[in-house]
Design a protein around this motif. Structure first.
Motif, short mmCIF file in Angstrom:
data_model
loop_
_atom_site.label_atom_id
_atom_site.label_comp_id
_atom_site.label_asym_id
_atom_site.label_seq_id
_atom_site.Cartn_x
_atom_site.Cartn_y
_atom_site.Cartn_z
N PHE A 99 0.62 -0.97 0.02
CA PHE A 99 0.23 -0.02 -0.07
C PHE A 99 0.79 1.03 0.07
O PHE A 99 1.95 1.29 0.53
CB PHE A 99 -0.80 0.02 1.18
CG PHE A 99 -1.77 -1.18 1.37
CD1 PHE A 99 -3.22 -1.06 0.82
CD2 PHE A 99 -1.60 -2.24 1.91
CE1 PHE A 99 -4.01 -2.17 0.98
CE2 PHE A 99 -2.44 -3.44 2.03
CZ PHE A 99 -3.58 -3.26 1.54
N SER A 127 -3.60 0.41 -3.25
CA SER A 127 -3.32 -0.99 -3.25
C SER A 127 -2.46 -1.47 -4.46
O SER A 127 -2.70 -0.97 -5.45
CB SER A 127 -4.20 -2.04 -3.04
OG SER A 127 -5.37 -1.66 -4.00
N LEU A 131 -1.52 -7.45 -5.43
CA LEU A 131 -1.68 -7.82 -3.89
C LEU A 131 -2.74 -9.06 -4.10
O LEU A 131 -3.65 -8.97 -4.79
CB LEU A 131 -2.52 -6.45 -3.42
CG LEU A 131 -2.48 -6.48 -1.77
CD1 LEU A 131 -0.92 -6.34 -1.30
CD2 LEU A 131 -3.27 -5.45 -1.46
N TYR A 136 -6.33 -7.21 5.52
CA TYR A 136 -5.20 -6.79 5.96
C TYR A 136 -5.59 -5.98 7.05
O TYR A 136 -6.20 -4.96 7.28
CB TYR A 136 -4.50 -5.94 4.78
CG TYR A 136 -4.15 -6.95 3.55
CD1 TYR A 136 -2.75 -7.07 3.65
CD2 TYR A 136 -5.02 -7.09 2.74
CE1 TYR A 136 -2.15 -7.79 2.61
CE2 TYR A 136 -4.45 -8.10 1.66
CZ TYR A 136 -3.05 -8.33 1.43
OH TYR A 136 -2.75 -9.21 0.47
N VAL A 162 -9.45 -7.11 1.06
CA VAL A 162 -9.02 -6.77 -0.53
C VAL A 162 -9.67 -8.11 -1.11
O VAL A 162 -9.16 -9.19 -0.76
CB VAL A 162 -7.40 -6.70 -0.51
CG1 VAL A 162 -7.07 -6.73 -1.93
CG2 VAL A 162 -6.95 -5.48 0.31
#
Length: 289
Positions: A99, A127, A131, A136, A162
């Protein structure tokens, strides 16, 4: 003389034992005191609270920009000054791995919060496109001080989700002379699981299980439909489960035309042929009518 020596030796032994016992007790007390002190030091101030955390959007796709908004509430008997919030990193790491702040640093200055007051501080992040999906946790640090007092700090954790947004698209859906054909594709970035296709027309359902459908993979669904006596609608429904275990589905309607006279005649002729053939077999083997 011998008795006096024995008595003296015994007294010394008792004294040494008592001294060792006292020192051991002092050591245990000191250890307990240190442990208590460590527990007290780990207690965080309640003068300021992170009373709410919002992510916009609520779920983030890899490569997407999003905002985190923190509501700080003054829980102290006076105003709090030099309030500052910092997104330190990802839990388990010392860095904001995956990030990056957008248009600002990872620390936001909030200034002063009045007694019983609150203030919202927001930070924009992006992000990494590569990823992995999952949850997270961000490590959050808030520093502040009461007037004429030393700076204090609290450390908290705030989580985000995410995930790849599912994108199952029906490319085509048609019916021709009782033959149904459909094609669909997983246009998302992640696999879809437990993919099931159902086509419903009146009280009849045609189904097929496809299992896992990887990203950018196209599949086809074909069925022979029973004739209908009047124009009606059929519904194609495709259900699935995404990478995070969330259920989803897409549906699309299709007009189904009534069977034509020729089709009905053909069906009738087929039935007559079938019946005629069965009659011949019955007569041949003496099975009766």
């Amino acid at each position: 003389m011998k008795r006096k020596f024995i008595a003296c030796s015994l007294a010394c032994t008792i004294l040494i034992g008592m001294t060792i016992s006292v020192k051991a007790q002092e050591t245990n007390d000191l250890s307990t005191l240190n442990q208590t002190s460590a527990v007290i030091n780990n207690l965080q101030s309640k003068k300021i609270l992170i009373s709410d955390v919002k992510s916009e959007p609520a779920t983030i796709s890899p490569g997407q920009t999003f905002s985190l908004t923190f509501k700080l509430t003054n829980n102290h008997s006076s105003k709090l000054e030099n309030v500052s919030l910092k997104v330190v990193g990802i839990e388990g790491k010392n860095l904001l791995s995956g990030f990056s702040p957008v248009g600002t640093t990872n620390e936001i200055y909030g200034g002063t919060i009045a007694k019983n007051g609150s203030k919202e501080l927001s930070i924009k992040l992006i992000s990494d496109p590569s990823l992995k999906v999952g949850i997270y946790n961000f490590q959050i640090s808030v520093t502040f001080n009461a007037p004429n007092k030393a700076q204090e700090e609290i450390n908290k954790v705030a989580g985000i989700v995410v995930k790849n947004t599912p994108n199952l698209t029906v490319n085509s859906l048609k019916e021709d002379n009782g033959k149904l054909s459909a094609s669909f594709i997983n246009a998302g970035k992640g696999p879809l699981n437990n993919v099931m296709v159902n086509f419903k027309i009146k009280d009849k359902t045609y189904s097929k299980y496809f299992g896992t459908l990887d990203a950018e993979v196209e599949e086809n669904f074909e069925e022979s439909l029973e004739p209908v006596s009047a124009d009606t609608k059929g519904t194609l429904e495709i259900s699935f489960i995404d990478e995070m275990g969330t259920e989803g589905k897409v549906s699309k309607e299709l007009d189904i035309k009534a069977a034509s006279v020729n089709t009905a005649k053909a069906a009738s002729t087929d039935n007559k042929k079938k019946n005629s053939f069965l009659s011949i077999l019955k007569r041949l083997f003496g099975l009766g009518d």
